[in-house]
Scaffold this active site. Sequence first.
Site, short mmCIF file in Angstrom:
data_model
loop_
_atom_site.label_atom_id
_atom_site.label_comp_id
_atom_site.label_asym_id
_atom_site.label_seq_id
_atom_site.Cartn_x
_atom_site.Cartn_y
_atom_site.Cartn_z
N HIS A 92 -62.50 -6.83 -11.90
CA HIS A 92 -63.29 -5.64 -12.19
C HIS A 92 -64.65 -5.98 -12.78
O HIS A 92 -65.58 -5.18 -12.69
CB HIS A 92 -62.52 -4.71 -13.11
CG HIS A 92 -61.47 -3.92 -12.41
ND1 HIS A 92 -61.15 -2.61 -12.74
CD2 HIS A 92 -60.67 -4.23 -11.35
CE1 HIS A 92 -60.19 -2.17 -11.94
NE2 HIS A 92 -59.88 -3.15 -11.09
N HIS A 255 -52.72 -7.96 -5.21
CA HIS A 255 -51.51 -7.17 -5.42
C HIS A 255 -50.24 -7.99 -5.25
O HIS A 255 -49.14 -7.43 -5.24
CB HIS A 255 -51.53 -5.95 -4.50
CG HIS A 255 -52.59 -4.97 -4.86
ND1 HIS A 255 -52.83 -3.80 -4.15
CD2 HIS A 255 -53.51 -4.96 -5.86
CE1 HIS A 255 -53.84 -3.15 -4.69
NE2 HIS A 255 -54.26 -3.83 -5.74
#
Length: 726
Positions: A92, A255
């Site tokens: 992020h 993920h």
Amino acid sequence: MTTEAKCPFLHPAGAGRALQEWWPERLNLHILRQNAPLSDPMGEAFDYAKAFNSLDLAAVKKDLEALMTDSQSWWPADFGHYGPLFVRMAWHAAGTYRIGDGRGGAGAGQQRFAPTNSWPDNVSLDKARRLIWPIKQKYGRKISWADLIVLTGNVALESMGFKTFGFGGGREDVYEPDESVYWGNEAEWLADKRYSGNRNLENPLAAVQMGLIYVNPEGPNGNPDPVAAAIDIRETFRRMAMNDEETVALIAGGHAFGKTHGAGPASHVGPEPEAAGLEEQGLGWRSSFGTGKGGDAIGSGLEVIWTTTPTKWSNDFFKHLFEYEWELTKSPAGAHQWKPKGNAGAGTVPDPADPSKRRSPSMLTTDLSLRFDSIYGKISRRYYDHPDELADAFARAWFKLTHRDMGPRARYLGPEVPKEELLWQDPIPPVDHPLIDAKDVAALKAKVQASGLTVPQLVSTAWASASTFRGSDKRGGANGARIRLAPQKDWDVNQPAELAKVLVKLESIQSEFNKAQSGGKKVSMADLIVLAGCAGVEQAAKSAGQDVTVPFSPGRMDTTQEKTDLDAMVVLEPIADGFRNYLQGKFSVRAEALLVDKAQLLKLTVPEMTALVGGLRVLGANFGNSQHGVFTKRPGTLTNDFFVNLLDMGTEWKPVSEEREVFEGSDRATGTPRWTGTRVDLVFGSNSELRAVAEVYGAADAQEKFVQDFVAAWSKVMNLDRFDLK
């Protein structure tokens, strides 16, 4: 008299209505004053590269690896391992980067500051940074927050069994928010006024909603449609410099680890860090749901665990994606997510907080996009069938994600810098020959000045080459001489036909010089283009009666077409360059604001921007030989005439059309036309701050100072990409 009336300090300095609130259209020059030396606690003498190179990187990584499983009671690690949290932190931080203007990214540690430290998409990353503070504290100035955040993400991956591609340090911290970044004009979190027409995303934005890094994981505006979500994914990741294969690898690779957090309703979550109370000490999102942490944590509102081994690298993400059929469900917080039909996979996934409990795998709407989009689906199937390809693709995409805004490899520091040269790094060959000396420089300047090339041609070509630089992602600049190559040689702003004439003559001078040398000495076209521009400036100053020597440092090299990524280079094309009075079309943003934006990317101050515009106008560097802003009767001569004539009260200005883009200045007494100018020209007399600087350069005793300041600003732009000189 009341106590309140007696107190002389009812309101602190800087309080009250801001100037921008009184006049919303006021030109924002603050972005040209960011990160001033006085706001840097490290001081101007601090050499971060030297400090980083003295760091024992292996020791830092060892400490980080130990932290991964050192769960803290104040913020316990999911599954007993902080790795997934730290991967998200680094992702992020880097993921705010967008190709449109090169802003965002992990390069300055901006995740520590507003607004990104308080974005809804960054819930709990305040805790991640606080967890690594003891390591930052231990190593101090030797490693920046910016480098530590990315390095922590790398170590997290490695500690979970993944082999990374490498790590380059060199990200120097700043100490204030970057207010030059346009994040969107929405006034509420998760709003999406950035779209127009048929879901056309406003430039240069990449994220789909205010406060998100990428896309809405529930689907467009919360609509759980995987195929529609794929459209958003493709556009957003494209604007972050990722192709389809890199996009699939990043999502699937990321993920493979961890989970999302949606144990309860968002109503239990307190204010973000920037709005939290003093007692929170920079943390935010305190939750009243259960313990507020661990298994009770609330983040995105989604409660998804993708794999059976969330703290170990595996291909489970694709195994689950393809082996199960999926049905829509809702998280405990009420968010749309997906579960296997018929309760398939029940009990195969661990619980994040209680080892005695088991769960079922789950997916986001945007995960299913990787299966049901026709293009992503084929790539995903290949990665599922060939896990080694996925591992390599994810390693490379992760490296690109976390290093995209660092510029050329020459800026990378440390023992883990990959040896492989990557096309997206805009490679330039290292210097492999003796460089020209002062005598050669003088001889080449004489050749240039005798070539028949004019001052406007010399100055315009050098400016076109150097001014592609972006301080945001350190791309562009004169080094490499890519102005000779596609696509730059064909850009409208560079006037291809005129540029070709200049390059042919300079190439002839280069060839003649190089053939005459012994010992392998050469001058590159990259150096010669800049040197020719410097010669033009010197010639123009001499015409004004001043002998100046424009500083020149050889050492640039020429790159090749094969080492130029056409798609990546396209985004450097200026849609506006106020320094050349160029606008590619009509824009919703005013021309003078685009000038300031360009100046900020060139790392210019207000006086530097002012001197350059005034100088380039009288030197005749305008696009298409336009006379707008050429406020002089002596074009090609480096004078302060631009300022003298702009500030002349004998001239009255009027717009030539309702668009108010071009203005005509006439003699106030007779009405006789004198000049024409654009918004970019007239703003230096209209804006109070710019006028104050223009008055310095327009004074009767300012000619010498103006030339000195122009030369200094010119030299700065010519050397912006010379990281070897800094």
